[in-house]
Design a protein around this motif. Structure first.
Motif, PDB file in Angstrom:
ATOM      1  N   ALA A 153      -6.805  69.486  38.442  1.00 38.68           N
ATOM      2  CA  ALA A 153      -6.880  68.050  38.724  1.00 38.68           C
ATOM      3  C   ALA A 153      -7.131  67.882  40.216  1.00 38.68           C
ATOM      4  CB  ALA A 153      -5.597  67.339  38.312  1.00 38.68           C
ATOM      5  N   VAL A 154      -8.144  67.100  40.567  1.00 42.32           N
ATOM      6  CA  VAL A 154      -8.519  66.885  41.969  1.00 42.32           C
ATOM      7  C   VAL A 154      -8.481  65.382  42.248  1.00 42.32           C
ATOM      8  CG1 VAL A 154     -10.313  67.181  43.722  1.00 42.32           C
ATOM      9  CG2 VAL A 154      -9.984  68.932  41.961  1.00 42.32           C
ATOM     10  N   LEU A 155      -7.638  64.971  43.188  1.00 44.12           N
ATOM     11  CA  LEU A 155      -7.480  63.563  43.543  1.00 44.12           C
ATOM     12  C   LEU A 155      -7.952  63.379  44.977  1.00 44.12           C
ATOM     13  CD1 LEU A 155      -3.798  63.087  42.243  1.00 44.12           C
ATOM     14  CD2 LEU A 155      -5.916  63.199  40.908  1.00 44.12           C
ATOM     15  N   VAL A 156      -8.915  62.486  45.190  1.00 46.66           N
ATOM     16  CA  VAL A 156      -9.518  62.332  46.515  1.00 46.66           C
ATOM     17  C   VAL A 156      -9.558  60.860  46.913  1.00 46.66           C
ATOM     18  CG1 VAL A 156     -11.422  62.965  48.019  1.00 46.66           C
ATOM     19  CG2 VAL A 156     -11.023  64.285  45.935  1.00 46.66           C
ATOM     20  N   ASP A 157      -9.008  60.559  48.080  1.00 45.57           N
ATOM     21  CA  ASP A 157      -9.019  59.205  48.612  1.00 45.57           C
ATOM     22  C   ASP A 157     -10.177  59.069  49.596  1.00 45.57           C
ATOM     23  OD1 ASP A 157      -8.342  56.634  49.285  1.00 45.57           O
ATOM     24  OD2 ASP A 157      -6.273  57.087  49.864  1.00 45.57           O
ATOM     25  N   GLU A 158     -11.115  58.152  49.317  1.00 44.18           N
ATOM     26  CA  GLU A 158     -12.287  57.915  50.170  1.00 44.18           C
ATOM     27  C   GLU A 158     -13.022  59.234  50.472  1.00 44.18           C
ATOM     28  OE1 GLU A 158     -13.458  55.043  51.166  1.00 44.18           O
ATOM     29  OE2 GLU A 158     -11.826  53.624  50.902  1.00 44.18           O
ATOM     30  N   PRO A 159     -13.612  59.865  49.459  1.00 42.52           N
ATOM     31  CA  PRO A 159     -14.164  61.214  49.641  1.00 42.52           C
ATOM     32  C   PRO A 159     -15.283  61.326  50.666  1.00 42.52           C
ATOM     33  CG  PRO A 159     -14.791  60.302  47.506  1.00 42.52           C
ATOM     34  CD  PRO A 159     -13.742  59.409  48.070  1.00 42.52           C
ATOM     35  N   LEU A 191     -17.353  69.525  38.677  1.00 42.44           N
ATOM     36  CA  LEU A 191     -16.122  70.292  38.521  1.00 42.44           C
ATOM     37  C   LEU A 191     -15.624  70.276  37.073  1.00 42.44           C
ATOM     38  CD1 LEU A 191     -14.039  69.218  41.665  1.00 42.44           C
ATOM     39  CD2 LEU A 191     -15.221  71.389  41.293  1.00 42.44           C
ATOM     40  N   ASP A 192     -15.110  71.395  36.647  1.00 45.12           N
ATOM     41  CA  ASP A 192     -14.460  71.490  35.335  1.00 45.12           C
ATOM     42  C   ASP A 192     -12.990  71.126  35.517  1.00 45.12           C
ATOM     43  OD1 ASP A 192     -13.961  72.007  32.672  1.00 45.12           O
ATOM     44  OD2 ASP A 192     -13.656  74.155  32.996  1.00 45.12           O
ATOM     45  N   ALA A 193     -12.776  69.849  35.851  1.00 43.98           N
ATOM     46  CA  ALA A 193     -11.435  69.386  36.203  1.00 43.98           C
ATOM     47  C   ALA A 193     -11.337  67.889  35.952  1.00 43.98           C
ATOM     48  CB  ALA A 193     -11.145  69.681  37.676  1.00 43.98           C
ATOM     49  N   CYS A 194     -10.130  67.414  35.959  1.00 41.90           N
ATOM     50  CA  CYS A 194      -9.875  65.974  35.942  1.00 41.90           C
ATOM     51  C   CYS A 194      -9.986  65.495  37.394  1.00 41.90           C
ATOM     52  CB  CYS A 194      -8.481  65.705  35.383  1.00 41.90           C
ATOM     53  SG  CYS A 194      -7.971  63.984  35.492  1.00 41.90           S
ATOM     54  N   VAL A 195     -10.999  64.694  37.694  1.00 43.33           N
ATOM     55  CA  VAL A 195     -11.272  64.254  39.065  1.00 43.33           C
ATOM     56  C   VAL A 195     -11.016  62.748  39.171  1.00 43.33           C
ATOM     57  CG1 VAL A 195     -12.981  64.124  40.914  1.00 43.33           C
ATOM     58  CG2 VAL A 195     -13.005  66.062  39.328  1.00 43.33           C
ATOM     59  N   VAL A 196     -10.154  62.358  40.101  1.00 39.23           N
ATOM     60  CA  VAL A 196      -9.836  60.947  40.308  1.00 39.23           C
ATOM     61  C   VAL A 196     -10.163  60.586  41.751  1.00 39.23           C
ATOM     62  CG1 VAL A 196      -8.103  59.128  40.079  1.00 39.23           C
ATOM     63  CG2 VAL A 196      -7.949  61.182  38.644  1.00 39.23           C
ATOM     64  N   LEU A 197     -11.016  59.586  41.945  1.00 39.44           N
ATOM     65  CA  LEU A 197     -11.432  59.159  43.273  1.00 39.44           C
ATOM     66  C   LEU A 197     -10.944  57.744  43.539  1.00 39.44           C
ATOM     67  CD1 LEU A 197     -15.197  60.261  43.080  1.00 39.44           C
ATOM     68  CD2 LEU A 197     -13.211  61.651  43.701  1.00 39.44           C
ATOM     69  N   ALA A 198     -10.497  57.490  44.762  1.00 38.35           N
ATOM     70  CA  ALA A 198     -10.145  56.138  45.187  1.00 38.35           C
ATOM     71  C   ALA A 198     -11.249  55.640  46.114  1.00 38.35           C
ATOM     72  CB  ALA A 198      -8.796  56.130  45.908  1.00 38.35           C
ATOM     73  N   GLU A 199     -11.840  54.509  45.766  1.00 36.01           N
ATOM     74  CA  GLU A 199     -12.975  53.971  46.507  1.00 36.01           C
ATOM     75  C   GLU A 199     -12.819  52.464  46.684  1.00 36.01           C
ATOM     76  OE1 GLU A 199     -15.500  55.629  47.750  1.00 36.01           O
ATOM     77  OE2 GLU A 199     -15.916  57.402  46.527  1.00 36.01           O
ATOM     78  N   GLN A 200     -13.398  51.932  47.775  1.00 37.61           N
ATOM     79  CA  GLN A 200     -13.405  50.480  47.931  1.00 37.61           C
ATOM     80  C   GLN A 200     -14.443  49.836  47.023  1.00 37.61           C
ATOM     81  OE1 GLN A 200     -12.942  48.615  51.753  1.00 37.61           O
ATOM     82  NE2 GLN A 200     -12.270  50.517  52.709  1.00 37.61           N
ATOM     83  N   ARG A 201     -15.593  50.500  46.885  1.00 36.41           N
ATOM     84  CA  ARG A 201     -16.661  50.015  46.006  1.00 36.41           C
ATOM     85  C   ARG A 201     -17.220  51.184  45.202  1.00 36.41           C
ATOM     86  NH1 ARG A 201     -18.609  44.992  46.721  1.00 36.41           N
ATOM     87  NH2 ARG A 201     -17.883  43.806  48.532  1.00 36.41           N
ATOM     88  N   LEU A 202     -17.855  50.868  44.090  1.00 37.54           N
ATOM     89  CA  LEU A 202     -18.442  51.913  43.272  1.00 37.54           C
ATOM     90  C   LEU A 202     -19.651  52.494  43.987  1.00 37.54           C
ATOM     91  CD1 LEU A 202     -18.462  53.425  40.556  1.00 37.54           C
ATOM     92  CD2 LEU A 202     -20.052  51.674  39.726  1.00 37.54           C
ATOM     93  N   PRO A 203     -19.644  53.793  44.309  1.00 35.76           N
ATOM     94  CA  PRO A 203     -20.783  54.406  44.996  1.00 35.76           C
ATOM     95  C   PRO A 203     -22.024  54.388  44.100  1.00 35.76           C
ATOM     96  CG  PRO A 203     -18.834  55.814  45.090  1.00 35.76           C
ATOM     97  CD  PRO A 203     -18.550  54.749  44.087  1.00 35.76           C
ATOM     98  N   PRO A 204     -23.208  54.120  44.654  1.00 30.48           N
ATOM     99  CA  PRO A 204     -24.436  54.132  43.854  1.00 30.48           C
ATOM    100  C   PRO A 204     -24.637  55.448  43.104  1.00 30.48           C
ATOM    101  CG  PRO A 204     -24.863  53.184  46.015  1.00 30.48           C
ATOM    102  CD  PRO A 204     -23.473  53.705  46.046  1.00 30.48           C
ATOM    103  N   ALA A 205     -24.210  56.552  43.697  1.00 30.28           N
ATOM    104  CA  ALA A 205     -24.385  57.863  43.054  1.00 30.28           C
ATOM    105  C   ALA A 205     -23.604  57.978  41.754  1.00 30.28           C
ATOM    106  CB  ALA A 205     -23.958  58.972  44.009  1.00 30.28           C
ATOM    107  N   LEU A 206     -22.605  57.114  41.553  1.00 28.85           N
ATOM    108  CA  LEU A 206     -21.782  57.187  40.345  1.00 28.85           C
ATOM    109  C   LEU A 206     -22.068  56.058  39.370  1.00 28.85           C
ATOM    110  CD1 LEU A 206     -18.314  58.168  41.852  1.00 28.85           C
ATOM    111  CD2 LEU A 206     -20.117  59.653  40.979  1.00 28.85           C
ATOM    112  N   SER A 207     -23.069  55.221  39.662  1.00 29.38           N
ATOM    113  CA  SER A 207     -23.343  54.074  38.803  1.00 29.38           C
ATOM    114  C   SER A 207     -24.441  54.349  37.778  1.00 29.38           C
ATOM    115  CB  SER A 207     -23.741  52.859  39.649  1.00 29.38           C
ATOM    116  OG  SER A 207     -24.902  53.136  40.413  1.00 29.38           O
ATOM    117  N   ALA A 208     -24.908  55.613  37.721  1.00 28.21           N
ATOM    118  CA  ALA A 208     -25.913  56.014  36.737  1.00 28.21           C
ATOM    119  C   ALA A 208     -25.288  56.005  35.338  1.00 28.21           C
ATOM    120  CB  ALA A 208     -26.438  57.402  37.096  1.00 28.21           C
TER     121      ALA A 208
END
Length: 219
Positions: free
Chosen positions: A146-152, A171-188
């Protein structure tokens, strides 16, 4: 593999930062916690990692209640937290920071080749973006469950930020990101679980397309 908060409440003195938050991060996969400063997204990450205690509720990991498990035990079991600040050992060199990672220097440099000329420098002298690369290189090479990242990608150049999201998504993991806005790279169209927090409560859960159709959307 899932990591979840169940009706979680967190207090800082008399102030309650999370008001009964429930969310589930499946893995392998990406979950994004969206929210402005003060929304509770960073506190939710810390609650999952065990670096802040719950006043009520539970943390559940792979079906087991780990609420009372200290942060170092969660780390031993494969949970890696990359906080927004103080994510590297500033008095150590980049090479010494990487030496503390189970994956080692080679794996870290494969993720971020830009770090190689910086190996002799003390981490505290790096720019903000360089420090984020170093912190994430350690997390990416740790083979965590599990990987938790604040403002990566804070302080990163756009090309490096895009590579960072691609690395996290692979990653072959549970990944949790904290962001202010949804990054364009993740909106696909890829499946990314989203939670939007405001003032310590979840106001939306779903996928990117649903969020973008809402008034006052964070994306």
């Amino acid at each position: 593999m899932t990591l979840a908060l169940r009706h979680a409440r967190v207090r800082y003195g008399p102030l309650e930062a999370l008001h009964g938050v429930t969310l589930t991060a499946p893995g392998p996969g990406l979950t994004v916690l969206l929210g402005r400063n003060g929304s509770g997204r960073s506190t939710a990450l810390r609650a999952l990692a065990g670096t802040v205690p719950l006043a009520a509720g539970a943390v559940v990991w792979d079906g087991a209640d780990v609420t009372r498990l200290p942060a170092y035990e969660r780390a031993r079991r494969g949970l890696c937290l990359v906080p927004e600040r103080q994510a590297v050992f500033g008095s150590l060199t980049v090479r010494e920071n990487l030496a503390l990672t189970p994956g080692g220097e080679n794996a870290a440099l494969a993720a971020y080749p830009q770090l190689e000329p910086l190996l002799p420098r003390r981490a505290g002298t790096l720019s903000g973006g360089e420090q984020r690369m170093l912190a994430l290189a350690r997390a990416l090479s740790a083979r965590a469950r599990a990987v938790l990242v604040d403002e990566p990608t804070q302080g990163m150049a756009p090309a490096v930020a895009a590579r960072t999201y691609a690395l996290l998504a692979s990653l072959d993991a549970c990944v949790v990101l904290a962001e202010q806005r949804l990054p364009p790279a993740l909106s696909a169209p890829r499946t990314v679980v989203l939670y939007e927090l405001r003032r310590g409560t979840v106001v939306f859960s779903g996928e990117a397309a649903e969020l973008r159709g809402r008034p006052n959307a964070q994306g």
